[in-house]
Design a protein around this motif. Structure first.
Motif, PDB file in Angstrom:
ATOM      1  N   ASN A   1      -8.544  -3.696   8.190  1.00  0.00           N
ATOM      2  CA  ASN A   1      -8.653  -2.243   8.299  1.00  0.00           C
ATOM      3  C   ASN A   1      -7.309  -1.662   8.703  1.00  0.00           C
ATOM      4  OD1 ASN A   1      -8.372  -2.357  11.142  1.00  0.00           O
ATOM      5  ND2 ASN A   1     -10.579  -2.436  11.462  1.00  0.00           N
ATOM      6  N   ILE A   2      -7.211  -0.359   8.639  1.00  0.00           N
ATOM      7  CA  ILE A   2      -6.023   0.353   9.099  1.00  0.00           C
ATOM      8  C   ILE A   2      -6.488   1.590   9.844  1.00  0.00           C
ATOM      9  CG2 ILE A   2      -5.769   1.480   6.834  1.00  0.00           C
ATOM     10  CD1 ILE A   2      -2.716   1.569   7.407  1.00  0.00           C
ATOM     11  N   VAL A   3      -5.950   1.799  11.047  1.00  0.00           N
ATOM     12  CA  VAL A   3      -6.350   2.901  11.924  1.00  0.00           C
ATOM     13  C   VAL A   3      -5.151   3.810  12.156  1.00  0.00           C
ATOM     14  CG1 VAL A   3      -7.378   3.528  14.136  1.00  0.00           C
ATOM     15  CG2 VAL A   3      -7.957   1.334  13.087  1.00  0.00           C
ATOM     16  N   ASN A   4      -5.346   5.088  12.015  1.00  0.00           N
ATOM     17  CA  ASN A   4      -4.304   6.060  12.352  1.00  0.00           C
ATOM     18  C   ASN A   4      -4.208   6.144  13.868  1.00  0.00           C
ATOM     19  OD1 ASN A   4      -2.618   8.227  12.799  1.00  0.00           O
ATOM     20  ND2 ASN A   4      -3.620   9.600  11.345  1.00  0.00           N
ATOM     21  N   THR A   5      -3.116   5.635  14.428  1.00  0.00           N
ATOM     22  CA  THR A   5      -2.923   5.638  15.884  1.00  0.00           C
ATOM     23  C   THR A   5      -1.987   6.761  16.324  1.00  0.00           C
ATOM     24  OG1 THR A   5      -1.135   4.015  15.616  1.00  0.00           O
ATOM     25  CG2 THR A   5      -3.345   3.156  16.094  1.00  0.00           C
ATOM     26  N   GLY A   6      -1.565   7.596  15.399  1.00  0.00           N
ATOM     27  CA  GLY A   6      -0.671   8.692  15.754  1.00  0.00           C
ATOM     28  C   GLY A   6      -1.414   9.991  15.992  1.00  0.00           C
ATOM     29  N   ASP A   7      -0.640  11.028  16.238  1.00  0.00           N
ATOM     30  CA  ASP A   7      -1.203  12.357  16.487  1.00  0.00           C
ATOM     31  C   ASP A   7      -1.234  13.222  15.237  1.00  0.00           C
ATOM     32  OD1 ASP A   7      -1.473  11.760  19.217  1.00  0.00           O
ATOM     33  OD2 ASP A   7       0.623  12.321  19.594  1.00  0.00           O
ATOM     34  N   ASP A   8      -0.583  12.753  14.172  1.00  0.00           N
ATOM     35  CA  ASP A   8      -0.504  13.525  12.938  1.00  0.00           C
ATOM     36  C   ASP A   8      -1.172  12.755  11.803  1.00  0.00           C
ATOM     37  OD1 ASP A   8       1.082  15.554  14.190  1.00  0.00           O
ATOM     38  OD2 ASP A   8       2.799  14.191  14.038  1.00  0.00           O
ATOM     39  N   GLU A   9      -1.231  13.391  10.659  1.00  0.00           N
ATOM     40  CA  GLU A   9      -1.834  12.761   9.495  1.00  0.00           C
ATOM     41  C   GLU A   9      -1.060  11.506   9.097  1.00  0.00           C
ATOM     42  OE1 GLU A   9      -3.676  14.807   5.666  1.00  0.00           O
ATOM     43  OE2 GLU A   9      -1.487  14.670   5.492  1.00  0.00           O
ATOM     44  N   LEU A  10      -1.806  10.454   8.759  1.00  0.00           N
ATOM     45  CA  LEU A  10      -1.231   9.197   8.292  1.00  0.00           C
ATOM     46  C   LEU A  10      -1.229   9.197   6.770  1.00  0.00           C
ATOM     47  CD1 LEU A  10      -0.369   6.167   8.955  1.00  0.00           C
ATOM     48  CD2 LEU A  10      -2.808   5.616   8.637  1.00  0.00           C
ATOM     49  N   VAL A  11      -0.090   8.828   6.173  1.00  0.00           N
ATOM     50  CA  VAL A  11       0.004   8.676   4.724  1.00  0.00           C
ATOM     51  C   VAL A  11       0.335   7.215   4.434  1.00  0.00           C
ATOM     52  CG1 VAL A  11       1.148   9.395   2.597  1.00  0.00           C
ATOM     53  CG2 VAL A  11       0.756  11.062   4.431  1.00  0.00           C
ATOM     54  N   THR A  12      -0.522   6.581   3.649  1.00  0.00           N
ATOM     55  CA  THR A  12      -0.367   5.155   3.358  1.00  0.00           C
ATOM     56  C   THR A  12      -0.353   4.921   1.862  1.00  0.00           C
ATOM     57  OG1 THR A  12      -1.695   4.700   5.335  1.00  0.00           O
ATOM     58  CG2 THR A  12      -1.250   2.841   3.873  1.00  0.00           C
ATOM     59  N   LEU A  13       0.561   4.066   1.426  1.00  0.00           N
ATOM     60  CA  LEU A  13       0.582   3.620   0.041  1.00  0.00           C
ATOM     61  C   LEU A  13      -0.140   2.285  -0.044  1.00  0.00           C
ATOM     62  CD1 LEU A  13       3.371   3.682  -2.563  1.00  0.00           C
ATOM     63  CD2 LEU A  13       2.394   1.472  -1.969  1.00  0.00           C
ATOM     64  N   PHE A  14      -1.073   2.187  -0.988  1.00  0.00           N
ATOM     65  CA  PHE A  14      -1.774   0.933  -1.267  1.00  0.00           C
ATOM     66  C   PHE A  14      -1.444   0.508  -2.693  1.00  0.00           C
ATOM     67  CE2 PHE A  14      -4.446   3.383   1.646  1.00  0.00           C
ATOM     68  CZ  PHE A  14      -4.657   2.480   2.681  1.00  0.00           C
ATOM     69  N   TRP A  15      -1.190  -0.779  -2.884  1.00  0.00           N
ATOM     70  CA  TRP A  15      -0.950  -1.310  -4.232  1.00  0.00           C
ATOM     71  C   TRP A  15      -1.794  -2.551  -4.423  1.00  0.00           C
ATOM     72  CZ3 TRP A  15       0.874  -6.036  -6.083  1.00  0.00           C
ATOM     73  CH2 TRP A  15       1.203  -6.071  -7.450  1.00  0.00           C
ATOM     74  N   THR A  16      -2.416  -2.680  -5.597  1.00  0.00           N
ATOM     75  CA  THR A  16      -3.163  -3.879  -5.949  1.00  0.00           C
ATOM     76  C   THR A  16      -2.650  -4.408  -7.276  1.00  0.00           C
ATOM     77  OG1 THR A  16      -4.912  -2.686  -7.141  1.00  0.00           O
ATOM     78  CG2 THR A  16      -5.229  -3.046  -4.768  1.00  0.00           C
ATOM     79  N   HIS A  17      -2.799  -5.712  -7.489  1.00  0.00           N
ATOM     80  CA  HIS A  17      -2.231  -6.317  -8.699  1.00  0.00           C
ATOM     81  C   HIS A  17      -3.129  -6.117  -9.916  1.00  0.00           C
ATOM     82  CE1 HIS A  17      -5.120  -9.618  -8.278  1.00  0.00           C
ATOM     83  NE2 HIS A  17      -4.695 -10.109  -9.429  1.00  0.00           N
ATOM     84  N   THR A  18      -4.320  -5.552  -9.713  1.00  0.00           N
ATOM     85  CA  THR A  18      -5.234  -5.302 -10.835  1.00  0.00           C
ATOM     86  C   THR A  18      -5.628  -3.831 -10.853  1.00  0.00           C
ATOM     87  OG1 THR A  18      -7.139  -5.877  -9.444  1.00  0.00           O
ATOM     88  CG2 THR A  18      -6.203  -7.627 -10.793  1.00  0.00           C
ATOM     89  N   LEU A  19      -6.062  -3.372 -12.010  1.00  0.00           N
ATOM     90  CA  LEU A  19      -6.615  -2.028 -12.113  1.00  0.00           C
ATOM     91  C   LEU A  19      -8.011  -2.006 -11.506  1.00  0.00           C
ATOM     92  CD1 LEU A  19      -5.588  -1.132 -15.789  1.00  0.00           C
ATOM     93  CD2 LEU A  19      -4.334  -0.689 -13.670  1.00  0.00           C
ATOM     94  N   HIS A  20      -8.343  -0.923 -10.860  1.00  0.00           N
ATOM     95  CA  HIS A  20      -9.655  -0.817 -10.234  1.00  0.00           C
ATOM     96  C   HIS A  20     -10.762  -0.857 -11.285  1.00  0.00           C
ATOM     97  CE1 HIS A  20     -12.814   0.289  -7.474  1.00  0.00           C
ATOM     98  NE2 HIS A  20     -13.132   1.324  -8.241  1.00  0.00           N
TER      99      HIS A  20
END
Length: 370
Positions: A331-350
């Motif tokens: 999992n990933i949790v936003n531990t900051g006070d502002d909005e979290l922006v995360t890039l996710f990449w997978t090796h296959t198409l969804h």
């Protein structure tokens, strides 16, 4: 269905339990050496036994008679079970060879088949080639595990090159689960991929060289994906987080997110509010990358059926990459006070029909992350 698995804590046993967790709602009881005295009681109300327990290291006598002895004990429990409907044996292609291991596996199959017949249960002999995959023990489970750890440790293992048939352990697990259904023959022989010992070592070395340099190798065949995931398991968690190439000038900063050699891939960008968690799932074969591009986060992972949680505190101030190992809940949790922006990449198409995403909590005792 209640399924009892002998050898349930070993290499194949762990992978089998992972796949059962992902695709079924069966009640699964793992029987290892420490729980063997529970086998009789657990089989009394079980529907199926999958016998994986075996001996493949030791003296010739220990290997041959150890496999026979385990089958004798399992067979007695099967005969006393009363209502067992199916007995599945994880056999080996080496059972055809006149070696201590081959003779032991062949005799074990005969003993279990006789016991199943005696109590009226179906018997299925699943004959497996050489297995490999994530979390195999080096110098024990597979030469692939030995090579993967050697490459990570920058060692040069000795190679006795030969042709070999390799089957990823998850495909072996799939075969063992499939035969629990009523419409299957008495013998099943899953087919692996033919390659050579030398080609496997060369592939792992090339993959490691590219990956440690910040690039994904070509993942265009299933064997390449399976070897790469085996390598990544050997690297985790020591190799993480990775630091991507970052370029600065008066305009700002550019961070390299993914460099991939061939194949397909898909990129996602998500926003997450403070205190919110994403993830809480695992994958069986998907290669997935997390990179925080704004804000702060805590990425946490737990290997299935283990208690230890490994966490990485990451921030866009010092870009860091964490790639999710297969069969680890994350999992990933936003531990900051502002909005979290995360890039996710997978090796296959969804693929919404086969997303390779299975719900599970990293910290189930807390109902999720703390």
């Amino acid at each position: 269905m209640k399924v009892v698995v002998t050898g349930g804590h070993g290499f194949l046993g762990w992978h089998l339990r992972v796949r059962l967790r992902a695709f079924t709602d069966h009640t699964v009881v793992a029987i290892g050496r420490a729980e063997w005295d529970r086998l009789d009681a657990e089989l009394k109300d079980a529907d199926a036994l999958i016998h994986l327990a075996g001996v493949n290291r030791g003296t010739d006598h220990e290997v041959e008679h150890g496999n026979v002895r385990l089958a004798q004990m399992a067979g007695r429990a099967v005969r006393d079970s009363g209502q067992l409907s199916c007995v599945v044996f994880a056999n080996s292609v080496h059972a055809e060879a006149d070696t201590p291991y081959g003779r032991g596996k062949a005799q074990a199959g005969i003993l279990l088949a006789d016991s199943a017949t005696t109590c009226g249960a179906r018997f299925v002999d699943v004959v497996l080639p050489n297995l490999f995959g994530e979390h195999g023990r080096p110098n024990y489970n597979s030469f692939v595990a030995t090579f993967a750890h050697a490459v990570v440790d920058e060692q040069n293992p000795t190679v006795q090159d030969r042709q070999v048939e390799l089957l990823h352990v998850q495909q072996a697990a799939a075969a063992l689960i499939d035969v629990l259904g009523p419409e299957h023959p008495e013998m099943v022989r899953p087919r692996g991929e033919y390659t050579s010992v030398g080609e496997v070592l060369e592939a792992l070395r090339d993959m490691h060289h590219l990956y440690r340099g910040g690039e994904f190798p070509a993942l265009t065949t299933q064997l390449e994906v399976d070897l790469f995931n085996t390598l990544r398991a050997a690297m985790f968690p020591r190799a993480y987080p990775m630091r991507p190439a970052s370029h600065h000038d008066e305009r700002g900063r550019l961070v390299e997110c993914v460099r991939a050699h061939g194949g397909t891939g898909q990129t996602f960008v998500s926003t997450t509010r403070p205190g919110v968690t994403r993830g809480e799932h695992f994958h069986l074969e998907k290669v997935e990358r997390f990179l925080v591009v704004r804000g702060r986060a805590l990425i946490s992972l737990r290997r299935l059926f283990h208690d230890e949680v490994i966490s990485f505190a990451v921030s866009a101030d010092a870009p860091a990459i964490v790639d999710m190992p297969t069969m680890w809940v994350h999992n990933i949790v936003n531990t900051g006070d502002d909005e979290l922006v995360t890039l996710f990449w997978t090796h296959t198409l969804h693929d919404p029909l086969a997303p390779d995403t299975f719900a599970e909590q990293v910290r189930p005792e807390l109902g999720g992350p703390g």
